[in-house]
Write a protein that holds these residues in place. Structure first.
Motif, PDB file in Angstrom:
ATOM      1  N   ASP A 111       0.845  -1.202   0.000  1.00 35.42           N
ATOM      2  CA  ASP A 111       0.000   0.000   0.000  1.00 35.42           C
ATOM      3  C   ASP A 111       0.881   1.252   0.000  1.00 35.42           C
ATOM      4  O   ASP A 111       1.074   1.869   1.058  1.00 35.42           O
ATOM      5  CB  ASP A 111      -0.869   0.030   1.275  1.00 35.42           C
ATOM      6  N   PRO A 112       1.425   1.669  -1.135  1.00 39.34           N
ATOM      7  CA  PRO A 112       2.393   2.782  -1.098  1.00 39.34           C
ATOM      8  C   PRO A 112       1.821   4.084  -0.531  1.00 39.34           C
ATOM      9  O   PRO A 112       2.538   4.845   0.111  1.00 39.34           O
ATOM     10  CB  PRO A 112       2.805   2.954  -2.567  1.00 39.34           C
ATOM     11  N   GLN A 113       0.523   4.331  -0.743  1.00 41.78           N
ATOM     12  CA  GLN A 113      -0.041   5.612  -0.294  1.00 41.78           C
ATOM     13  C   GLN A 113      -0.007   5.769   1.226  1.00 41.78           C
ATOM     14  O   GLN A 113       0.044   6.875   1.734  1.00 41.78           O
ATOM     15  CB  GLN A 113      -1.476   5.770  -0.816  1.00 41.78           C
ATOM     16  N   THR A 116       3.709   7.106   1.375  1.00 34.34           N
ATOM     17  CA  THR A 116       4.053   8.364   0.695  1.00 34.34           C
ATOM     18  C   THR A 116       3.358   9.548   1.374  1.00 34.34           C
ATOM     19  O   THR A 116       3.913  10.634   1.427  1.00 34.34           O
ATOM     20  CB  THR A 116       3.708   8.309  -0.805  1.00 34.34           C
ATOM     21  N   MET A 122       8.538   6.771  -2.687  1.00 31.98           N
ATOM     22  CA  MET A 122       8.117   5.535  -3.365  1.00 31.98           C
ATOM     23  C   MET A 122       9.302   4.579  -3.569  1.00 31.98           C
ATOM     24  O   MET A 122       9.157   3.353  -3.443  1.00 31.98           O
ATOM     25  CB  MET A 122       7.483   5.887  -4.716  1.00 31.98           C
ATOM     26  N   PHE A 150      -3.917   0.395  -4.847  1.00 33.74           N
ATOM     27  CA  PHE A 150      -4.448   1.743  -4.633  1.00 33.74           C
ATOM     28  C   PHE A 150      -5.441   1.684  -3.475  1.00 33.74           C
ATOM     29  O   PHE A 150      -6.221   0.726  -3.371  1.00 33.74           O
ATOM     30  CB  PHE A 150      -5.176   2.246  -5.887  1.00 33.74           C
ATOM     31  N   GLU A 158      -5.589  10.739  -6.835  1.00 32.17           N
ATOM     32  CA  GLU A 158      -4.458  10.317  -5.989  1.00 32.17           C
ATOM     33  C   GLU A 158      -3.886   8.971  -6.450  1.00 32.17           C
ATOM     34  O   GLU A 158      -2.681   8.735  -6.349  1.00 32.17           O
ATOM     35  CB  GLU A 158      -4.894  10.267  -4.518  1.00 32.17           C
ATOM     36  N   ALA A 159      -4.754   8.099  -6.968  1.00 36.82           N
ATOM     37  CA  ALA A 159      -4.257   6.825  -7.520  1.00 36.82           C
ATOM     38  C   ALA A 159      -3.371   7.093  -8.737  1.00 36.82           C
ATOM     39  O   ALA A 159      -2.306   6.480  -8.896  1.00 36.82           O
ATOM     40  CB  ALA A 159      -5.429   5.919  -7.888  1.00 36.82           C
ATOM     41  N   GLU A 161      -1.617   9.803  -9.271  1.00 29.83           N
ATOM     42  CA  GLU A 161      -0.349  10.374  -8.776  1.00 29.83           C
ATOM     43  C   GLU A 161       0.566   9.258  -8.238  1.00 29.83           C
ATOM     44  O   GLU A 161       1.787   9.304  -8.408  1.00 29.83           O
ATOM     45  CB  GLU A 161      -0.639  11.416  -7.683  1.00 29.83           C
ATOM     46  N   THR A 162      -0.056   8.261  -7.619  1.00 29.61           N
ATOM     47  CA  THR A 162       0.714   7.125  -7.086  1.00 29.61           C
ATOM     48  C   THR A 162       1.332   6.329  -8.233  1.00 29.61           C
ATOM     49  O   THR A 162       2.505   5.942  -8.183  1.00 29.61           O
ATOM     50  CB  THR A 162      -0.220   6.230  -6.238  1.00 29.61           C
ATOM     51  N   ALA A 166       5.284   5.673  -9.209  1.00 32.20           N
ATOM     52  CA  ALA A 166       5.811   4.302  -9.292  1.00 32.20           C
ATOM     53  C   ALA A 166       6.393   3.986 -10.671  1.00 32.20           C
ATOM     54  O   ALA A 166       7.036   2.933 -10.841  1.00 32.20           O
ATOM     55  CB  ALA A 166       4.702   3.301  -8.961  1.00 32.20           C
TER      56      ALA A 166
END
Ligand code: HPA
Ligand code: ZN
Length: 348
Positions: A111-113, A116, A122, A150, A158-159, A161-162, A166
């Motif tokens: 879950d990178p968000q 970040t 990232m 996401f 926001e997804a 931007e993630t 990445a």
């Protein structure tokens, strides 16, 4: 996939067979493998404050009434992760436990968000996790890859931007997924970003039908065009959906102990895994968030089989399904299927 034969294994040998059979895990959130001991060790080394005074106090907070009550604690636990070494150590601890359970292949969510948003880059997240996966191949005999998820309670913007953040690491993850709070966040919300990921050649999966209705499973299939459904246990409420899942051989990554701990089923004995298998679905068994739900892969198999009375033939089917449902190539699937058959033959 047709079964190769009927396996005849004495009932008292079933637990050992469940432990020993080679298997793939396809639904594990790496942040959900963070044990309280590791949370405390990382909080100390990173000087992060956590609102619990001991490992025992933290563990005793793991009493959940639904998905959201778990997610609140899960995101708090993940806040101790800061450095590339933290991400590597977390994944390594999981991979060691996976190897002990005879998991030979793992497709791991992250879950990178969650990171970040706290200012963690990232690259730190992906490079740390990827390093553990690379090391596990030789050192543990576990073949592991990563799937970026996401968070569905956040926006599609926001997804995007993630995904953008990445992009430099595209070679280090094999697909994308969709997790976090399901109700009120239907798959359609992420139609555009999943379409973009599809163009990029990434594999697509999504959580659907964990707490949400069958309509969310339909939308994950028809709008997001996912290749697998994570959870999907609510599908039994819709006969047409069950037919679709069976006909198109869409795998479900089922997580029995998670479903029990998040009150999706009141008791394990009432879990619908047998119903899914009887309907011919490609169902698999997975641990979801093992540090929070009371067990890794083998514990999920052992407790579920004990509670529901499933037998050796179901065990073989579930392990075979786990390889068939994975994103490995056909030759490697064949090798794992042969290894599975050899393990069962030795138990007859
Ligand atoms: N469902 C949704 N989101 C999650 C889960 C889950 O079971 N585990 C970690 N994030
Ligand atoms: Zn999950």
């Amino acid at each position: 996939m047709a079964k190769t034969k009927d396996w005849n294994v004495a009932a008292e040998r079933l637990p050992e067979l469940l432990r020993r059979m080679p298997k793939a895990e396809l639904h594990i959130h790496i942040e959900g493998s963070l044990e309280p001991e590791l949370i405390f060790a990382m909080a100390a080394r990173n000087r992060v404050a956590i609102p619990y005074s001991s490992v025992e106090e933290l563990r005793s907070a793991y009493a959940f009434s639904n998905l959201q009550s778990f997610l609140d604690i899960y995101y708090a636990g993940a806040s101790v992760l800061q450095t590339e070494a933290d991400f590597r150590d977390m994944a390594w601890a999981y991979l060691e436990r996976a190897a002990a359970d005879n998991v030979v292949h793992a497709e791991i969510f992250f879950d990178p968000q969650t990171h970040t948003v706290r200012g963690v880059d990232m690259g730190i997240v992906i490079n740390g996790l990827h390093r553990a996966c690379t090391e596990a191949r030789d050192a543990l005999g576990v073949d592991a890859s990563l799937i970026l998820c996401f968070l569905r309670h956040l926006s599609e913007q926001e997804a995007f931007e993630t995904l953008e953040a990445a992009m430099p690491y595209l070679g280090k993850f094999i697909g994308v997924g969709l997790d976090s709070s399901e109700l009120g966040h239907p798959p359609e919300k992420f139609a555009k970003v999943f379409a973009r990921c599809r163009e990029l050649g990434l594999h697509l999966v999504a959580h659907a039908g964990e707490e949400g209705p069958p309509a969310y499973v339909w939308a994950a299939l028809d709008v997001l065009k996912v290749e697998r459904i994570d959870h999907g246990v609510q599908s039994t409420k819709d006969t047409a959906l069950m037919k679709r899942l069976a006909q198109d051989r869409i795998p479900l990554t089922v997580c029995p102990l998670s479903n029990l701990k998040l009150c999706v089923f009141p008791q394990l004995a009432q879990h619908n895994l047998r119903e899914l298998l009887d309907a011919g679905l490609v169902a698999t068994v997975n641990s979801d968030d093992p540090a929070y739900f009371g067990g890794y892969m083998n514990e999920n198999f052992l407790q579920t089989f004990a509670a529901t009375g499933l037998g050796a033939q179901h065990a073989w089917q579930l392990a075979r399904n786990s390889f068939d449902a994975s994103f490995i190539d056909a030759a490697q699937k064949r090798r794992y299927a042969d290894l599975l058959d050899a393990t069962f033959a030795a138990f007859e």
